[in-house]
Scaffold this active site. Structure first.
Site, short mmCIF file in Angstrom:
data_model
loop_
_atom_site.label_atom_id
_atom_site.label_comp_id
_atom_site.label_asym_id
_atom_site.label_seq_id
_atom_site.Cartn_x
_atom_site.Cartn_y
_atom_site.Cartn_z
N GLY A 37 31.14 32.69 23.71
CA GLY A 37 30.20 32.49 24.81
C GLY A 37 30.08 31.02 25.15
O GLY A 37 30.42 30.15 24.34
N CYS A 40 34.25 32.92 17.56
CA CYS A 40 33.82 31.65 18.15
C CYS A 40 32.28 31.57 18.21
O CYS A 40 31.66 31.45 17.16
CB CYS A 40 34.48 31.46 19.51
SG CYS A 40 34.52 29.73 20.01
N TYR A 41 31.67 31.70 19.40
CA TYR A 41 30.20 31.68 19.44
C TYR A 41 29.65 32.72 18.46
O TYR A 41 28.64 32.48 17.80
CB TYR A 41 29.70 31.99 20.85
CG TYR A 41 28.18 31.90 21.00
CD1 TYR A 41 27.59 30.73 21.48
CD2 TYR A 41 27.35 32.96 20.66
CE1 TYR A 41 26.22 30.64 21.61
CE2 TYR A 41 25.97 32.88 20.78
CZ TYR A 41 25.41 31.71 21.26
OH TYR A 41 24.04 31.62 21.38
N HIS A 44 40.29 32.57 18.98
CA HIS A 44 40.20 33.77 19.82
C HIS A 44 41.41 34.68 19.61
O HIS A 44 42.47 34.44 20.20
CB HIS A 44 40.12 33.37 21.30
CG HIS A 44 38.81 32.75 21.66
ND1 HIS A 44 37.72 33.47 22.10
CD2 HIS A 44 38.39 31.47 21.60
CE1 HIS A 44 36.71 32.67 22.31
NE2 HIS A 44 37.08 31.45 22.02
N GLU A 54 41.86 37.55 20.75
CA GLU A 54 42.06 38.45 21.89
C GLU A 54 43.00 37.89 22.96
O GLU A 54 43.47 38.62 23.82
CB GLU A 54 40.70 38.83 22.51
CG GLU A 54 39.93 37.71 23.22
CD GLU A 54 39.09 36.84 22.29
OE1 GLU A 54 39.40 36.75 21.09
OE2 GLU A 54 38.13 36.21 22.77
N SER A 90 40.75 51.18 51.39
CA SER A 90 41.64 50.35 52.19
C SER A 90 43.05 50.91 52.24
O SER A 90 43.88 50.42 52.99
CB SER A 90 41.70 48.97 51.56
OG SER A 90 42.31 49.07 50.28
N GLY A 91 43.34 51.91 51.39
CA GLY A 91 44.72 52.37 51.30
C GLY A 91 45.43 51.74 50.11
O GLY A 91 46.57 52.07 49.82
N GLY A 92 44.75 50.83 49.41
CA GLY A 92 45.32 50.20 48.23
C GLY A 92 45.01 51.00 46.97
O GLY A 92 44.21 51.94 47.01
N VAL A 93 45.63 50.61 45.88
CA VAL A 93 45.50 51.40 44.66
C VAL A 93 44.08 51.34 44.08
O VAL A 93 43.53 52.37 43.68
CB VAL A 93 46.58 51.03 43.60
CG1 VAL A 93 46.65 49.55 43.34
CG2 VAL A 93 46.36 51.77 42.30
N ASP A 94 43.46 50.18 44.07
CA ASP A 94 42.15 50.06 43.42
C ASP A 94 41.08 50.92 44.09
O ASP A 94 40.38 51.70 43.44
CB ASP A 94 41.68 48.60 43.39
CG ASP A 94 42.71 47.68 42.79
OD1 ASP A 94 43.61 48.19 42.09
OD2 ASP A 94 42.64 46.46 43.03
N ARG A 130 39.07 34.63 57.98
CA ARG A 130 38.56 35.37 56.82
C ARG A 130 37.08 35.70 56.98
O ARG A 130 36.64 36.81 56.71
CB ARG A 130 38.73 34.55 55.53
CG ARG A 130 40.15 34.47 55.05
CD ARG A 130 40.25 33.54 53.84
NE ARG A 130 41.63 33.32 53.48
CZ ARG A 130 42.32 34.10 52.65
NH1 ARG A 130 41.73 35.13 52.08
NH2 ARG A 130 43.58 33.85 52.37
N LYS A 140 45.00 45.60 36.14
CA LYS A 140 45.78 46.31 37.16
C LYS A 140 46.72 47.37 36.57
O LYS A 140 46.79 48.49 37.07
CB LYS A 140 46.61 45.30 37.95
CG LYS A 140 47.21 45.87 39.21
CD LYS A 140 46.30 45.66 40.37
CE LYS A 140 46.84 46.19 41.67
NZ LYS A 140 45.87 45.99 42.75
N ASP A 162 74.86 36.61 74.76
CA ASP A 162 75.17 35.45 75.61
C ASP A 162 73.96 34.85 76.32
O ASP A 162 74.08 33.92 77.10
CB ASP A 162 76.24 35.82 76.68
CG ASP A 162 77.62 35.95 76.04
OD1 ASP A 162 77.79 35.39 74.92
OD2 ASP A 162 78.49 36.61 76.63
N LYS A 179 54.41 29.30 43.19
CA LYS A 179 52.97 29.02 43.11
C LYS A 179 52.67 28.55 41.71
O LYS A 179 53.00 29.28 40.78
CB LYS A 179 52.19 30.31 43.40
CG LYS A 179 50.67 30.14 43.14
CD LYS A 179 49.91 31.41 43.30
CE LYS A 179 48.43 31.15 42.96
NZ LYS A 179 47.60 32.30 43.19
N GLU A 182 50.08 33.87 49.71
CA GLU A 182 49.91 34.04 51.16
C GLU A 182 50.09 32.70 51.85
O GLU A 182 49.87 31.64 51.26
CB GLU A 182 48.50 34.59 51.47
CG GLU A 182 48.22 35.96 50.88
CD GLU A 182 48.98 37.09 51.55
OE1 GLU A 182 49.50 36.91 52.67
OE2 GLU A 182 49.08 38.17 50.93
N1 GLN Z 1 29.98 27.32 23.34
C1 GLN Z 1 30.48 27.35 22.00
C2 GLN Z 1 31.31 26.11 21.70
O1 GLN Z 1 31.54 25.32 22.56
C3 GLN Z 1 31.31 28.59 21.79
C4 GLN Z 1 32.59 28.60 22.60
C5 GLN Z 1 33.26 29.94 22.59
O2 GLN Z 1 32.71 30.95 22.16
N2 GLN Z 1 34.43 29.98 23.16
O3 GLN Z 1 31.71 25.91 20.58
#
Ligand code: GLN
Length: 525
Positions: free
Chosen positions: A62, A89-90, A176, A178, A231-235, A304, A381, A462, A517, A523
């Protein structure tokens, strides 16, 4: 009718308490990848109010600092559940804060790769893991070992890289697992969920279909009605199909033809959603109205804005015409928002995860006093495509490339008129058809034709011609954050160019965009 909690209690569920990390949803996604069900709730969740017993708990990362006055904290009853807990982490800093307050600002931020150095290979979290790269993203640090914990891994910058409370089966990691940059992160999450929590890995996308339909049904209740734009899109189609399954005709889909849709889009949407999927559909032809507003406008941002605002007006007018059955009311607005569209992660101060205001539809929610419902907001997705296949959405639609909200208005550079849209639309249809015929559609992430506001000299039969230029764009990307242009063979490009110049009136020249990109965007506008 089963409640949301009853649905969660059907599977062994890992509870992820979200402290607002940008990666929180990735935790649930990784667990799903090896078929473990996870439920994410705000970190302020009262444990006594949980209607299911989690098999294990993960405290996410966090943006806050645990020692700050307004920092969010976990309900201490979580430790009375008697299940394994892991803080990331946090989440780890929170464990340390609770058990001795040994957390402070570090000398320097640690952002990026680090090498995990496992100190206790017997810690079950590290089974089958090596001293591999892990991803760090923090500014705060532990400077004391919390009571009851031992150090089980270090890194060059983090002497408390992983900590373990063997007695209570609680783990803390500074990195992390994940994110894919943590090379063996998935193994670690698997070790936690399956080996340590003993969660059964019997969840699948088929189950998601059932649970999500039941969850949505419970959320809407027995009488309320729901509207949503398609919209016709998948989501939007997959989201609409879930609503149809959950509440039948109490869901009303509205399709607005804004005059800048692709070739035959309206017919296609009618065919798939109304005839094919049986969704209650209102089709509105507002093309003249939109094109009227776009008259003389060349600035992309203005285009837009005009399209976004006009859309809200048309949608509100159409919604007002829908007459729900006696006594019921339109209470919800459906949005096909995916996880990557959710710019800010859930704030611990914010509302629950299924209903949340969204920047795109803020106007609708306020004016019409609607609550937002987003059945896909946990998914990526590729997961939505899989879900669409399971729900019987036609393959063509499931694999469709993304299409921007302002439609062809940002692919017709310069002023948008019906005549210009026609040129862009026809050129685009030829390009896409050729891509499909060549069997390349799925390899390419997004492809389209843009009409440039320049004239160029040509010669046909021509005769001197002086007409416009079409730019073709086709890209490959994993996440749309970066993209490479697609390498077609010369014969393919030659065929497409020749067809466009011959078959589309008003085009004298075709070019192929070979910019990646960044620095260019996908776009043109
Ligand atoms: N904010 C906390 C830090 O800076 C935790 C960061 C995090 O969870 N990625 O250490």
């Amino acid at each position: 009718m089963p409640s949301v909690e009853e649905v969660a209690s059907k599977f062994d569920t890992i509870l992820v308490l979200d402290f607002g990390s940008q990666y929180s949803h990735l935790i649930t996604r990784r667990l799903r990848e090896f078929n473990v069900y996870a439920e994410m709730l705000p970190c302020t969740q009262k444990i006594a109010e949980l209607k299911f017993k989690p098999t294990g708990v993960i405290l996410s990362g966090g943006p806050y600092s645990v020692y700050a006055d307004d920092a969010p904290h976990v309900d201490h009853d979580v430790f009375k559940l008697g299940v394994p807990i892991m803080g990331i982490c946090y989440g780890m800093q929170e464990l340390a804060w609770i058990n001795g307050k040994g957390v402070a600002r570090g000398d320097k931020r640690e952002y990026g790769p680090a090498t995990l150095q496992i100190k206790d290979a017997n810690c079950p979290l590290f089974e089958g893991m090596t001293n591999s790269t892990v991803w760090m993203s923090h500014g705060d640090k532990l400077h004391d070992l919390p009571k009851g914990y031992e150090i089980v891994a270090v890194s060059d910058n983090s002497p408390y890289c992983a900590i373990y409370n063997k007695t209570d089966n609680i783990y803390g990691i500074q990195f992390h697992p994940e994110v894919t940059h943590s090379v063996e992160g998935k193994t670690l999450l698997r070790n936690f969920a399956i080996n340590i929590c003993h969660a059964k890995n019997d969840w699948s996308m088929e189950n998601f279909v059932d649970t999500e339909i039941q969850r949505v049904r419970a959320l809407v209740g027995p009488t309320a009605e729901v509207i949503g734009a398609v919209s016709g899109g998948v989501d939007s189609t997959v989201a609409a199909k879930i609503m149809k399954e959950a509440i039948g005709d109490r869901f009303h889909a509205i399709y607005v033809d804004n005059g800048v849709m692709r070739l035959n889009e309206t017919e296609q949407v009618k065919k798939t959603l109304d005839e094919g999927l049986g969704i209650n559909l209102v089709v509105v032809d507002a093309s003249e109205r939109f094109l009227g507003k776009l008259k003389g406008v060349t600035d992309p941002e203005k285009k837009r804005k005009i399209i976004g605002n006009e859309f809200i007006h048309v949608f509100e007018e159409e919604a007002a015409k829908i007459q729900p059955k006696d006594g019921s009311e339109i209470e919800f607005l459906l949005q096909g928002t995916l996880y990557p569209d959710v710019i800010e992660s859930i704030s611990f101060k914010g509302p629950s995860q299924t209903i949340k205001t969204h920047h795109n539809v803020g106007g609708l929610l306020d004016n019409m006093k609607l609550k937002l419902i987003e059945p896909l907001r946990e998914l990526f997705k590729d997961e939505v495509r899989h879900l669409g296949e399971l729900l019987g959405v036609p393959e063509d639609l499931v694999w469709r490339h993304p299409f921007p909200g302002p439609g062809l208005a940002i692919r017709v550079l310069g002023e948008v008129t019906a005549a210009q849209v026609k040129i862009a639309r026809e050129a685009d249809a030829i390009f896409i058809q050729e891509i499909k015929d060549a069997g390349l559609y799925r390899q390419i992430s997004q492809a389209f034709a843009a009409l440039l506001p320049v004239k160029s000299v040509g010669v046909m039969g021509d005769q001197r011609t002086y007409e416009q230029v079409i730019a073709l764009r086709a890209i490959e990307t994993v996440d749309f954050m970066t993209a490479d242009w697609f390498v077609f063979d010369a014969a393919f490009l030659k065929r497409v160019a020749s067809r466009i110049v011959n078959e589309v009136d008003g085009v004298a020249r075709v070019t192929y965009d070979i910019t990646s990109k960044p620095p260019a965007t996908v776009e043109w506008e």
